[in-house]
Design an enzyme around this catalytic site. Structure first.
Site, PDB file in Angstrom:
ATOM      1  N   GLY A   1      99.437  44.423 -29.478  1.00 29.48           N
ATOM      2  CA  GLY A   1      98.171  44.492 -28.754  1.00 29.48           C
ATOM      3  C   GLY A   1      97.429  43.183 -28.846  1.00 29.48           C
ATOM      4  O   GLY A   1      97.759  42.299 -29.632  1.00 29.48           O
TER       5      GLY A   1
ATOM      6  N   GLY B   1      93.307  41.341 -28.614  1.00 30.40           N
ATOM      7  CA  GLY B   1      91.878  41.568 -28.721  1.00 30.40           C
ATOM      8  C   GLY B   1      91.111  40.304 -28.461  1.00 30.40           C
ATOM      9  O   GLY B   1      91.671  39.285 -28.024  1.00 30.40           O
ATOM     10  N   ASN B   2      89.799  40.343 -28.737  1.00 27.10           N
ATOM     11  CA  ASN B   2      88.956  39.178 -28.463  1.00 27.10           C
ATOM     12  C   ASN B   2      89.312  37.991 -29.336  1.00 27.10           C
ATOM     13  O   ASN B   2      89.222  36.849 -28.907  1.00 27.10           O
ATOM     14  CB  ASN B   2      87.475  39.546 -28.666  1.00 27.10           C
ATOM     15  CG  ASN B   2      86.995  40.529 -27.620  1.00 27.10           C
ATOM     16  OD1 ASN B   2      87.478  40.517 -26.494  1.00 27.10           O
ATOM     17  ND2 ASN B   2      86.053  41.389 -27.996  1.00 27.10           N
TER      18      ASN B   2
ATOM     19  N   VAL C   1      98.233  40.856 -32.020  1.00 20.34           N
ATOM     20  CA  VAL C   1      98.908  41.515 -33.130  1.00 20.34           C
ATOM     21  C   VAL C   1     100.375  41.705 -32.773  1.00 20.34           C
ATOM     22  O   VAL C   1     100.691  42.188 -31.681  1.00 20.34           O
ATOM     23  CB  VAL C   1      98.254  42.868 -33.464  1.00 20.34           C
ATOM     24  CG1 VAL C   1      98.981  43.544 -34.619  1.00 20.34           C
ATOM     25  CG2 VAL C   1      96.781  42.690 -33.787  1.00 20.34           C
TER      26      VAL C   1
ATOM     27  N   LYS D   1      98.500  39.737 -37.487  1.00 15.51           N
ATOM     28  CA  LYS D   1      97.373  39.441 -36.607  1.00 15.51           C
ATOM     29  C   LYS D   1      97.169  37.940 -36.565  1.00 15.51           C
ATOM     30  O   LYS D   1      96.743  37.333 -37.554  1.00 15.51           O
ATOM     31  CB  LYS D   1      96.105  40.141 -37.102  1.00 15.51           C
ATOM     32  CG  LYS D   1      94.906  39.935 -36.184  1.00 15.51           C
ATOM     33  CD  LYS D   1      93.704  40.759 -36.645  1.00 15.51           C
ATOM     34  CE  LYS D   1      92.534  40.583 -35.684  1.00 15.51           C
ATOM     35  NZ  LYS D   1      91.370  41.391 -36.112  1.00 15.51           N
TER      36      LYS D   1
ATOM     37  N   ASP E   1      82.125  47.615 -35.679  1.00 15.77           N
ATOM     38  CA  ASP E   1      82.924  47.743 -34.449  1.00 15.77           C
ATOM     39  C   ASP E   1      83.859  48.951 -34.537  1.00 15.77           C
ATOM     40  O   ASP E   1      85.042  48.853 -34.210  1.00 15.77           O
ATOM     41  CB  ASP E   1      83.718  46.464 -34.193  1.00 15.77           C
ATOM     42  CG  ASP E   1      84.255  46.402 -32.762  1.00 15.77           C
ATOM     43  OD1 ASP E   1      83.711  47.121 -31.898  1.00 15.77           O
ATOM     44  OD2 ASP E   1      85.207  45.650 -32.502  1.00 15.77           O
TER      45      ASP E   1
ATOM     46  N   GLY F   1      92.345  37.513 -31.094  1.00 18.59           N
ATOM     47  CA  GLY F   1      93.753  37.146 -31.237  1.00 18.59           C
ATOM     48  C   GLY F   1      94.688  38.245 -30.810  1.00 18.59           C
ATOM     49  O   GLY F   1      94.292  39.183 -30.109  1.00 18.59           O
TER      50      GLY F   1
END
Length: 1006
Positions: free
Chosen positions: A689, A691-692, A696, A711, A817, A694
């Site tokens: 996946g 994200g903002n 994974v 990550k 978060d 980086g």
């Protein structure tokens, strides 16, 4: 078969009550145009040769037992106009060729077992006027209709399938459509406004789907509508005040089991053509007007399970004008007053009268006996008093009679024996007295009888227990019955439940009970039974619960109880049983399933029963224990001083060490090259996946067998380096089983000479909670689902993690978060909270933590989950995490994201749930939670008094309440995470006592 031949003639072949297979040589009839085979006993497959018959115009073979698939080339005939293959056993998909015929007008493939998707060719046809695919196993979405061409389609039936997705707005282009049937599918989203623009639409049935949102106003202005069905969805809002004027041709309005609220508009009672009005299981309130009697064409009126008030006297009196009324449901409202004598003047066609769960008082008028066609009469849970009128025996068509939970007194009238069709009779929780009438023996169809919690006296009539029709339950508990149980009880060989507990029955337990081999629950506690437990009980191998406690039974406990594999609860306490307790089967590890207290002459058995041993005298055993204790005390005294010295040394060593080990001591060193190999060069195949901050990846370090999650931070992204430092700081200082476990970190240089930052975590094979709640379209129609127990466990795991962060570390940590994509699930579906890129430590008085830790600077979070006070500039706090948890919990319960498109104009997930709470909490529940136990089982219907189902409903309501409290707008009104975790744990304890058994019913072991 009759066959006419002649060139140019309208040749017709027709079978009259034939059986066997369809002869394949029929396809060779040169002039065959009309083949009618309907309603025969034909079986086998449709000959594929029919696909090559180019003169066939009509194929009618409905109502047979045809199997196999539809011939793929059946539609190749340019003359084919009508295909009737409904009510067969056809399988496979619908061949796209079928709609290719330029002359095809009618297609009926209903009531088969067809699968796959609906061919788009059906919806591109310029000739089709009727499509009936009702009751199959079709999946996928409903294809869109092209806008460029006017369609002659006037009938479209796709009900009772497994269609998913949203309703295409292009259906509104079908200007000739008269009937649209989409009920009982898995359709989602809102109802398109375009449906209200079909000028002549007469029937619209969208019931039993997963639709949500408000009703389009255009539907209420569709004056041509005769049938409007939108029930059993998650629709909400109020009914327009002029609904009875705008829908002037309405005959049926079905809106049950939804989230509608407000008052029932007075104009609705002016819609004189209405025959079916079902507004049950909503939140309608206000006065139920006697004007309802103006609907003189009513056949069914169902207003049950709302919050309607009013006088039942005036309502029932007004309904005497409805001479066609067959079914009347007013249950579970707030109606009060007495039943009028005019109840006997209700329609002579009335079959069901259900007024249970109100505040109706007074007596039952004798005129009730005039309703000779009643099959269901339910008056449970009211305030009715007086005696039961003998005229009740005139209702000889009754199948169900409910009178429980009132204050009826006096005897049960002997005329009850006239109810020979009666299946279910409920009279529990009243003040009935005198003997049980022997006339019960004339109720030859009775399969459940509950007379418990009354003041009945005298013996149990042998005529009653001799009824072989008793199959479900006979409950006579909590009365003052005397004498013995008649030997004729053995005639109830199919009885599931017998409860005669808490009476004054005596004598021996009849051995004939052993012939009732279907018994699952046998309750006989609290009586004066004596003698041995009958050996004939060896035949009761289906017993799940047996309670013989508080009697005068003697003798030994039968060994055969240990071989009862289904036995879950055995209570033999407070009798005079003797001898050794068996150790096999249910007696093994028997602390919860077996109770034998108060039997002074029992011995042995499982150690948890705490009975004296049978082979060694208790005094000798006690002496042996004393010797062991003395020896142990001497040894402890000798080593005590040495233990103190060692403890002092360890304490000094701990004081010299730091409270948190350095990263070099704690974690292994991993290089960029190691991670490059582990992830196969950070290949897209191993990408889990993004994200903002980086991406994974999944990989394996060296020769290790277990996967890890890597990550990799994109340090060129603004805030990524800060996120890396934040995660390192948080993870160095916290450790909990429900937090994602870090293995090590890597701060190095990549192959291009740039800085490289990565964290290596334990890999979570079951992905994130978000993937389970909202699977992508390509995930095979949501094959992965979470049931209620799994969601509750996840909710408790997350609550435990936040409780630890907020209350059990030296400096409280704020996650900032929390959302489903940051809740990861391991191989055992245990939840772990991850992604601490936005996390901060909350400084306390005298803390050296950076002041910026508590600032909102840099805090982004995720829309929908971020606490509303953060948008006002408030500093971060533990209450912000509590808000996010509340939204996450509501999302888990409803299956709806807080960013759903329906949430606009001030409506959000919290308000949506709060509108339905608590009465309609089960309606807004994600349908996937109860997919194996149809959610109707957990709604209180006419006869649902199962305590286990009530407990399960309580679990849902309790979880919803927690989610609503946590997501309150004001931080001061939200609970602490420690209290939240305790409450969620309490709900889990409640749910653990509820067992779901076959058929979806829930029971709660006592």
């Amino acid at each position: 078969m009759h066959e006419e031949k002649g060139e140019g003639s309208s040749t017709k072949c027709q079978f009259l009550r034939n059986c066997g297979e369809i002869p394949s040589n029929l396809s060779h009839c040169p002039n065959l145009k009309n083949l009618s085979l309907k309603n025969n006993l034909l079986e086998g497959e449709i000959p594929k040769e029919f696909g090559f018959h180019h003169k066939l115009q009509i194929l009618s073979a409905s109502g047979n037992h045809l199997t196999g698939g539809i011939p793929p080339l059946l539609g190749s005939s340019l003359s084919l106009t009508v295909v009737y293959l409904g009510n067969n056993d056809l399988t496979g998909g619908i061949p796209p060729f079928l709609a290719n015929s330029s002359s095809l007008v009618f297609v009926d493939l209903s009531q088969n077992s067809l699968t796959g998707e609906i061919p788009h060719s059906f919806f591109n046809s310029s000739t089709l006027q009727a499509i009936n695919l009702f009751e199959n196993g079709l999946t996928g979405g409903i294809p869109s209709f092209p806008i460029i061409r006017a369609s002659p389609l006037f009938f479209l039936a796709l009900s009772i399938n497994s269609l998913s997705g949203s309703i295409p707005p292009s259906l509104g282009n079908l200007s000739n459509l008269l009937g649209l049937y989409l009920f009982e599918n898995r359709l989602e989203g809102s109802i398109p406004e375009s449906l209200g623009k079909i000028p002549g639409l007469e029937v619209l049935d969208l019931s039993i789907n997963n639709l949500y949102g408000r009703m389009p106003p255009t539907l209420y202005n569709l004056s041509s509508l005769a049938y409007l069905g939108v029930g059993a969805n998650r629709l909400f809002g109020t009914l327009p005040p002029d609904i009875g004027v705008t829908l002037q041709n309405l005959q049926s309005l079905v809106m049950q089991k939804s989230l509608f609220q407000g008052h029932i508009p007075a104009s609705l009672y002016n819609a004189s053509q209405i025959q079916l009005l079902d507004l049950s299981m909503n939140s309608f309130k206000g006065l139920l007007s006697s004007s309802v009697g103006s609907l003189k064409n009513l056949v069914e009126l169902n207003l049950g399970e709302n919050q309607l008030q009013g006088n039942v006297w005036s309502v029932l009196s007004s309904l005497t004008n409805c001479s066609f009324l067959e079914r009347l449901y007013l249950h579970d409202n707030k109606l009060e007053g007495n039943l009028p004598a005019s109840v006997g003047n209700l329609s002579t066609q009335l079959e069901r009268l259900v007024v249970e769960g109100n505040q109706i008082s007074g007596t039952i008028p004798v005129e009730i006996g005039n309703l000779a066609n009643l099959t269901v009469l339910s008056m449970d849970k009211n305030l009715l008093t007086g005696s039961i009128p003998p005229t009740i025996g005139r209702l000889q068509k009754l199948i169900l009679l409910g009178m429980s939970g009132n204050k009826f007194s006096g005897p049960i009238p002997s005329s009850i024996g006239n109810l020979t069709q009666l299946n279910e009779l409920y009279m529990q929780e009243n003040e009935l007295s005198d003997n049980i009438p022997a006339s019960f023996g004339d109720c030859r169809n009775l399969n459940i009888l509950n007379l418990s919690n009354n003041a009945l006296v005298g013996p149990i009539p042998k005529e009653l227990v001799a009824l072989s029709s008793l199959t479900r339950a006979l409950d006579l508990s909590h009365n003052i019955l005397t004498g013995s149980i008649p030997m004729e009880v053995g005639s109830s060989i199919n009885l599931d439940c017998l409860n005669v507990s808490n009476n004054r029955l005596s004598g021996e337990i009849p051995r004939t009970l052993g012939t009732c081999q279907h018994l699952e629950y046998l309750r006989m506690e609290g009586n004066f039974f004596q003698g041995n437990i009958p050996q004939s009980f060896i035949n009761l191998r289906g017993l799940s619960e047996l309670d013989l406690s508080r009697n005068n039974l003697s003798g030994r406990i039968p060994e055969f109880f240990g071989s009862f594999s289904s036995l879950q609860y055995l209570n033999l306490s407070f009798n005079d049983l003797e001898g050794e307790v068996p150790k096999d089967g249910v007696f093994d590890n028997s602390s919860e399933t077996v109770v034998v207290l108060g039997n002074k002459r029992l011995c042995g058995g499982d150690a948890k029963l705490r009975l004296p041993p049978c082979s060694i005298q208790a005094s000798e055993r006690n002496l042996f224990k004393i010797i062991i204790i003395i020896i142990a005390s001497v040894i402890i005294a000798i080593f005590f001083l040495c233990f103190l010295l060692i403890r002092l040394q360890l304490r000094k060593r701990r004081e010299r060490s730091t409270s948190v080990p350095s990263q070099e001591d704690k974690y292994r060193i991993i290089s960029y090259t190691d991670l490059l190999k582990a992830t196969d060069g950070f290949s897209s195949a191993n990408l889990v996946g993004t994200g903002n901050s980086g991406s994974v990846y999944k990989g394996k370090l060296g020769c290790e067998e277990k996967f890890v999650a890597v990550k990799v931070f994109n340090i060129h992204q603004v805030g990524a380096l800060k996120s890396f430092k934040a995660e390192c700081e948080i993870i160095r200082n916290v450790r909990h089983s429900n937090l994602v476990r870090i293995i090590t970190s890597c701060s190095s240089i990549d192959s291009t000479g740039n800085d490289f930052k990565a964290l290596i975590f334990e890999y979570m094979p079951n992905g994130s909670l978000d993937e389970w709640l909202h699977p992508k379209a390509q995930e095979c129609h949501r094959t992965r689902t979470l049931d209620l127990t799994q969601r509750l466990n996840i909710a408790l795991d997350v609550a435990s993690a936040l409780c630890y962060l907020h209350h059990n570390v030296e400096v409280p940590a704020i996650h900032c978060d929390l959302k489903p994509s940051n809740v990861l699930l391991d191989n055992d579906m245990t939840a772990h909270v991850g992604d601490f890129g936005l996390s901060r430590f909350l400084p306390t008085s005298g803390s050296t933590t950076s002041k910026n830790s508590a600032s909102l600077m840099g805090i982004k979070g995720t829309i929908g989950y971020v606490a509303p006070e953060y948008a006002m500039g408030s500093q971060i706090s533990t209450q912000g995490d509590v808000y996010s948890y509340g939204i996450l919990l509501l999302e888990m319960l409803t299956g709806m994201k807080p960013t759903n498109s329906m949430f606009k104009d001030g409506l959000n997930l919290h308000k949506f749930v709060n509108m339905a709470f608590p009465e309609r909490a089960m309606v807004i529940l994600d349908p996937q939670i109860l997919q194996n136990d149809q959610s109707e089982e957990f709604n209180s219907n006419i006869r649902n008094e199962n305590f286990g189902r009530m407990q399960l409903r309580r679990c849902i309501i309790s979880l919803t309440r927690i989610g609503l409290l946590c997501s309150k707008e004001s931080p001061k009104e939200r609970p602490r995470m420690r209290d939240v975790a305790d409450e969620v744990h309490a709900v889990k304890e409640m749910l653990s006592k509820v067992e779901i058994i076959e058929g979806g019913a829930a029971v709660l072991p006592e």
